[in-house]
Design an enzyme around this catalytic site. Structure first.
Site, PDB file in Angstrom:
ATOM      1  N   ALA A  35       0.805  -1.020   0.028  1.00 16.41           N
ATOM      2  CA  ALA A  35      -0.076  -0.113   0.065  1.00 16.41           C
ATOM      3  C   ALA A  35       0.930   1.545  -0.057  1.00 16.41           C
ATOM      4  CB  ALA A  35      -0.881  -0.239   1.387  1.00 16.41           C
ATOM      5  N   ASP A  63       6.020   4.555  -1.896  1.00 17.09           N
ATOM      6  CA  ASP A  63       7.614   4.915  -2.018  1.00 17.09           C
ATOM      7  C   ASP A  63       8.408   3.757  -1.573  1.00 17.09           C
ATOM      8  OD1 ASP A  63       7.386   7.330  -3.022  1.00 17.09           O
ATOM      9  OD2 ASP A  63       7.704   8.512  -1.265  1.00 17.09           O
ATOM     10  N   LYS A  64       7.870   3.059  -0.327  1.00 27.95           N
ATOM     11  CA  LYS A  64       8.550   1.804   0.152  1.00 27.95           C
ATOM     12  C   LYS A  64       8.567   0.672  -0.970  1.00 27.95           C
ATOM     13  CE  LYS A  64       8.836  -1.585   3.523  1.00 27.95           C
ATOM     14  NZ  LYS A  64      10.454  -1.880   3.903  1.00 27.95           N
ATOM     15  N   ARG A 118       1.952  -6.186  12.592  1.00 24.59           N
ATOM     16  CA  ARG A 118       2.725  -7.196  13.464  1.00 24.59           C
ATOM     17  C   ARG A 118       2.781  -6.822  14.732  1.00 24.59           C
ATOM     18  NH1 ARG A 118       8.114  -4.027  13.646  1.00 24.59           N
ATOM     19  NH2 ARG A 118       8.244  -2.883  11.582  1.00 24.59           N
ATOM     20  N   ARG A 130       0.199 -12.844  18.931  1.00 24.67           N
ATOM     21  CA  ARG A 130      -0.284 -12.785  17.600  1.00 24.67           C
ATOM     22  C   ARG A 130      -1.680 -12.575  17.519  1.00 24.67           C
ATOM     23  NH1 ARG A 130       3.493 -17.010  18.236  1.00 24.67           N
ATOM     24  NH2 ARG A 130       5.244 -16.788  16.928  1.00 24.67           N
ATOM     25  N   ASN A 161       0.012 -12.532  10.637  1.00 23.55           N
ATOM     26  CA  ASN A 161      -0.625 -12.971  12.000  1.00 23.55           C
ATOM     27  C   ASN A 161      -2.095 -12.290  12.240  1.00 23.55           C
ATOM     28  OD1 ASN A 161       1.169 -15.260  12.747  1.00 23.55           O
ATOM     29  ND2 ASN A 161       2.721 -13.752  13.183  1.00 23.55           N
ATOM     30  N   ASP A 177       7.702 -22.665  13.438  1.00 22.03           N
ATOM     31  CA  ASP A 177       8.058 -23.247  14.722  1.00 22.03           C
ATOM     32  C   ASP A 177       8.771 -24.526  14.849  1.00 22.03           C
ATOM     33  OD1 ASP A 177       5.189 -21.704  16.117  1.00 22.03           O
ATOM     34  OD2 ASP A 177       5.500 -21.831  14.136  1.00 22.03           O
ATOM     35  N   ARG A 203      12.331 -24.085  14.259  1.00 23.73           N
ATOM     36  CA  ARG A 203      12.904 -23.714  15.586  1.00 23.73           C
ATOM     37  C   ARG A 203      13.038 -24.970  16.460  1.00 23.73           C
ATOM     38  NH1 ARG A 203       8.799 -18.588  15.598  1.00 23.73           N
ATOM     39  NH2 ARG A 203      10.359 -17.213  14.839  1.00 23.73           N
ATOM     40  N   HIS A 245      -0.151 -21.579  15.415  1.00 22.66           N
ATOM     41  CA  HIS A 245       1.319 -21.020  15.224  1.00 22.66           C
ATOM     42  C   HIS A 245       0.992 -19.904  16.234  1.00 22.66           C
ATOM     43  CE1 HIS A 245       4.613 -18.880  13.793  1.00 22.66           C
ATOM     44  NE2 HIS A 245       3.859 -17.919  13.708  1.00 22.66           N
ATOM     45  N   THR A 283      10.717 -10.513  13.204  1.00 19.37           N
ATOM     46  CA  THR A 283      11.304 -11.581  12.879  1.00 19.37           C
ATOM     47  C   THR A 283      11.319 -11.689  11.402  1.00 19.37           C
ATOM     48  OG1 THR A 283       9.220 -13.130  12.862  1.00 19.37           O
ATOM     49  CG2 THR A 283      10.451 -13.016  14.852  1.00 19.37           C
TER      50      THR A 283
HETATM   51  N1  LIG Z   1       3.475 -16.693  10.033  1.00 25.08           N
HETATM   52  C1  LIG Z   1       4.517 -16.391  10.473  1.00 25.08           C
HETATM   53  O1  LIG Z   1       5.383 -17.074  10.759  1.00 25.08           O
HETATM   54  C2  LIG Z   1       5.237 -14.932  10.619  1.00 25.08           C
HETATM   55  C3  LIG Z   1       4.217 -14.010  10.281  1.00 25.08           C
HETATM   56  N2  LIG Z   1       4.623 -12.682  10.553  1.00 25.08           N
HETATM   57  C4  LIG Z   1       3.644 -11.894  10.192  1.00 25.08           C
HETATM   58  O2  LIG Z   1       3.800 -11.070   9.137  1.00 25.08           O
HETATM   59  C5  LIG Z   1       3.218  -9.578   9.017  1.00 25.08           C
HETATM   60  C6  LIG Z   1       4.196  -8.765   8.383  1.00 25.08           C
HETATM   61  O3  LIG Z   1       4.998  -8.548   9.312  1.00 25.08           O
HETATM   62  P1  LIG Z   1       6.350  -7.626   8.860  1.00 25.08           P
HETATM   63  O4  LIG Z   1       6.931  -7.574   7.581  1.00 25.08           O
HETATM   64  O5  LIG Z   1       7.601  -7.478   9.967  1.00 25.08           O
HETATM   65  O6  LIG Z   1       5.654  -6.329   9.021  1.00 25.08           O
HETATM   66  P2  LIG Z   1       6.165  -5.044   8.546  1.00 25.08           P
HETATM   67  O7  LIG Z   1       5.334  -3.734   9.100  1.00 25.08           O
HETATM   68  O8  LIG Z   1       7.395  -4.702   8.235  1.00 25.08           O
HETATM   69  O9  LIG Z   1       5.313  -5.005   6.937  1.00 25.08           O
HETATM   70  C7  LIG Z   1       3.804  -4.836   6.603  1.00 25.08           C
HETATM   71  C8  LIG Z   1       3.695  -4.395   5.224  1.00 25.08           C
HETATM   72  O10 LIG Z   1       2.389  -4.493   5.041  1.00 25.08           O
HETATM   73  C9  LIG Z   1       2.019  -3.197   4.227  1.00 25.08           C
HETATM   74  N3  LIG Z   1       0.484  -3.173   4.080  1.00 25.08           N
HETATM   75  C10 LIG Z   1      -0.370  -2.953   5.028  1.00 25.08           C
HETATM   76  N4  LIG Z   1      -1.551  -2.852   4.746  1.00 25.08           N
HETATM   77  C11 LIG Z   1      -1.588  -3.376   3.541  1.00 25.08           C
HETATM   78  C12 LIG Z   1      -2.532  -3.116   2.398  1.00 25.08           C
HETATM   79  N5  LIG Z   1      -3.770  -3.101   2.535  1.00 25.08           N
HETATM   80  N6  LIG Z   1      -2.154  -3.683   1.149  1.00 25.08           N
HETATM   81  C13 LIG Z   1      -0.923  -4.024   0.776  1.00 25.08           C
HETATM   82  N7  LIG Z   1       0.305  -3.968   1.796  1.00 25.08           N
HETATM   83  C14 LIG Z   1      -0.308  -3.538   3.168  1.00 25.08           C
HETATM   84  C15 LIG Z   1       2.824  -2.450   5.039  1.00 25.08           C
HETATM   85  O11 LIG Z   1       2.704  -1.194   4.065  1.00 25.08           O
HETATM   86  C16 LIG Z   1       4.163  -2.977   5.152  1.00 25.08           C
HETATM   87  O12 LIG Z   1       5.130  -2.720   4.116  1.00 25.08           O
HETATM   88  C17 LIG Z   1       2.978  -9.532  10.518  1.00 25.08           C
HETATM   89  O13 LIG Z   1       1.370  -9.768  10.464  1.00 25.08           O
HETATM   90  C18 LIG Z   1       3.503 -10.484  11.241  1.00 25.08           C
HETATM   91  O14 LIG Z   1       3.025 -10.895  12.416  1.00 25.08           O
HETATM   92  C19 LIG Z   1       5.958 -12.264  10.758  1.00 25.08           C
HETATM   93  C20 LIG Z   1       6.851 -13.536  10.959  1.00 25.08           C
HETATM   94  C21 LIG Z   1       6.571 -14.645  11.000  1.00 25.08           C
HETATM   95  C1  LIG Z   2       6.303 -13.382  14.410  1.00 22.24           C
HETATM   96  C2  LIG Z   2       5.921 -14.576  14.289  1.00 22.24           C
HETATM   97  O1  LIG Z   2       4.691 -15.308  14.058  1.00 22.24           O
HETATM   98  C3  LIG Z   2       7.127 -15.629  14.300  1.00 22.24           C
HETATM   99  O2  LIG Z   2       8.623 -15.257  14.215  1.00 22.24           O
HETATM  100  O3  LIG Z   2       7.090 -16.973  14.788  1.00 22.24           O
END
Ligand SMILES: NC(=O)C1=CN([C@@H]2O[C@H](COP(=O)(O)OP(=O)(O)OC[C@H]3O[C@@H](n4cnc5c(N)ncnc54)[C@H](O)[C@@H]3O)[C@@H](O)[C@H]2O)C=CC1
Ligand SMILES: CC(=O)C(=O)O
Length: 479
Positions: free
Chosen positions: A70, A73-74, A116, A123, A155, A183, A186, A210, A265
């Site tokens: 969304a 620039d990023k 996040r 979560r 999450n 997990d 890990r 998870h 993470t």
């Molecule tokens: N399932 C798993 O094992 C893991 C899940 N996660 C989850 O992944 C998600 C992302 O984490 P991060 O990348 O660290 O967060 P972050 O904040 O670095 O990135 C999230 C991105 O989503 C974008 N975004 C927000 N709304 C949007 C939309 N409507 N359309 C498109 N993009 C949009 C943001 O602009 C941002 O670039 C979190 O929910 C986190 O909890 C993180 C690590 C492990």
């Molecule tokens: C953030 C997360 O869900 C993980 O690293 O397991």
């Protein structure tokens, strides 16, 4: 924003430079599209999305990758940064766009967008924020790539996989959560560390949520083919149950610890998801603990719940769930984990009424027509049903009718729909998107079926009107 691509070949004045560098050979046929062209979309270019994208690119898992976010620039910055590494990477076409049209014809759509956790936050706490985002993300993904596999990472991943399944209308084998694949890695790392062996030689699964209620399958752990616990017992080597519990605790705390230390993470989830992408797109038939529709497995009941079980992955998504033997205690823990997730789902029920038009378009295609303007007709029909039914509390439920329902009576009494999950609704068909509020008792008080002409065969659209029976209608919208 303009589409940015790493494989532009146009020079000044539209000259195709590739043709000036190479001379065709005599008798050569024009190039045909390659048979195995794979395209992956990653939604969300934050820490997780970019770790996944770069691992996929370095491991040469796709011919084309499209990044969506969304923040313009990023997105642009991330894609340029990746493209600048082209000289060191396998050749891959990298696109970026704010517009989901750029995701069309993806084989795999990986969704990482969303809030996040803050340090210490669970979560599950992210649920409402991320469900709201998913309503804008999943329908267009499903519309532009109706045959893709959706891989959910944001999450809380298990509940969001359920939401993605509902919003997409896809069959359950094509909607997968990254679940406890991470997990389990890990877990394998910690066991390998204890035993001083290579983590790749450790077979060990974490299943269930998870999150905090995950379950360690100690009974099936093996190292180099040796079942660890029964080996220790046979050798009469004592081990403390507490030691095992502490290892599991360390797995559960792992993410919290990394988030406390670095804020998020990223690397491990990047590798974890790339391993899933490889198994899916390369049809590896490997077994991964991922979030799947788990109703009916190991006595899990009470609703449609996604949680992790060891499953075989291939080009068709989930090929099957492995029949791993669980002890009674492990089964009990797994059912408790399912309960935790179902409780979260039930809180959400009033939240997942998504945009009707988007959902319809995702079923019928963009040029759908029903005697004129398709979307107007749909909303008119919705209103008609609502107004005609004096005691209607809420209009809900859109999907395709199955063949044997067409021409059936349009009015039903309360007996048709039982309390409980939507599977009891007589009109449910495989393509039915959803009727929410599973936790309430509903009666269908009216419904209509319309023939809708989309891009393929005409389909029947069912619009139904439901009334809650248990006096809790005050919690619903339209009150
Ligand atoms: N399932 C798993 O094992 C893991 C899940 N996660 C989850 O992944 C998600 C992302 O984490 P991060 O990348 O660290 O967060 P972050 O904040 O670095 O990135 C999230 C991105 O989503 C974008 N975004 C927000 N709304 C949007 C939309 N409507 N359309 C498109 N993009 C949009 C943001 O602009 C941002 O670039 C979190 O929910 C986190 O909890 C993180 C690590 C492990
Ligand atoms: C953030 C997360 O869900 C993980 O690293 O397991």
């Amino acid at each position: 924003m303009h589409k940015s691509t790493s494989s532009s070949s146009l020079g000044p004045g539209g000259l195709d430079l590739s043709k000036t560098f190479f001379t065709p050979i005599d008798g050569g046929a024009p190039s045909s599209p390659t048979k195995r062209h794979t395209k992956i979309t990653v939604v969300g270019v934050g820490n997780v999305g970019m770790a996944i994208a770069q691992t996929i690119i370095t491991q040469d898992l796709t011919d084309e990758i499209t990044l969506v976010d969304a923040k313009e620039d990023k997105l642009r910055g991330e894609v340029l940064d990746l493209q600048h590494a082209a000289a060191f990477l396998p050749r891959v076409k990298i696109n970026a766009s704010l517009d989901y049209a750029a995701t069309a014809h993806s084989d795999l759509c990986i969704v990482t967008a969303g809030a996040r956790q803050n340090p210490g936050e669970s979560r599950l706490n992210l649920l409402h924020r991320n469900v709201a985002l998913y309503k804008h993300i999943i329908p267009p993904l499903a519309k532009f790539s109706p045959d893709c596999i959706i891989l959910v990472v944001s999450n809380p991943v298990d509940v969001l996989t359920y939401i993605a399944w509902k919003l997409s209308g896809f069959p359950a084998n094509r909607v997968i959560g990254s679940g406890t694949n991470l997990d389990s890695s890990r877990f394998r790392f910690l066991i390998a560390d204890h035993l001083d062996v290579n983590a790749q030689d450790v077979q060990a699964y974490i299943v269930g949520e998870h999150g905090d209620s995950s379950v360690a399958l100690w009974s099936s752990i093996s190292v180099g083919g040796v079942p660890v616990l029964s080996f220790l017992e046979r050798q009469q080597i004592a081990y403390e149950k507490e030691t095992l519990e502490n290892i599991h605790k360390e797995v559960v705390q792992g993410a919290y610890e990394v988030i406390r230390l670095k804020g998020y993470t990223s690397w491990a989830i990047g590798y974890s998801v790339a391993s899933l992408a490889r198994s899916l797109l390369r049809n590896q038939r490997r077994i991964h603990p991922v979030s799947v529709l788990a109703k009916g497995f190991y006595g899990i009941d009470g609703g449609e719940v996604f949680l992790s079980l060891p499953a075989q992955l291939g080009r068709n998504g989930i090929l099957g769930v492995t029949n791993v033997h669980l002890t009674d205690e492990e089964c009990e823990q797994l059912r408790n984990s399912a309960k935790t997730i179902l409780e979260e789902e039930s809180v959400l029920e009033a939240d997942i009424d998504s945009n009707v038009e988007e959902r319809l378009l995702s079923i019928f295609g963009p040029n759908s027509k029903d005697d004129g303007d398709f979307t107007n007709d749909v909303s008119d029909a919705n209103n008609d049903v609502y107004e005609e039914s004096d005691d209607a509390e809420y209009v809900e439920g859109i999907g395709e009718a199955s063949d044997d329902e067409i021409g059936e009576e349009m009015e039903y009494d309360e007996g048709i729909m039982q309390e409980g999950p939507q599977r009891n609704m007589k009109f449910e068909s495989r393509e039915m998107l959803f009727v929410s509020y599973q936790t309430y008792g509903f009666s269908v008080i009216n419904r209509t079926a319309q023939k809708v002409h989309g891009s393929g065969e005409p389909k029947y659209l069912v619009i139904c009107c439901c009334r809650a029976r248990n006096g809790e209608v005050k919690k619903l919208p339209n009150e």
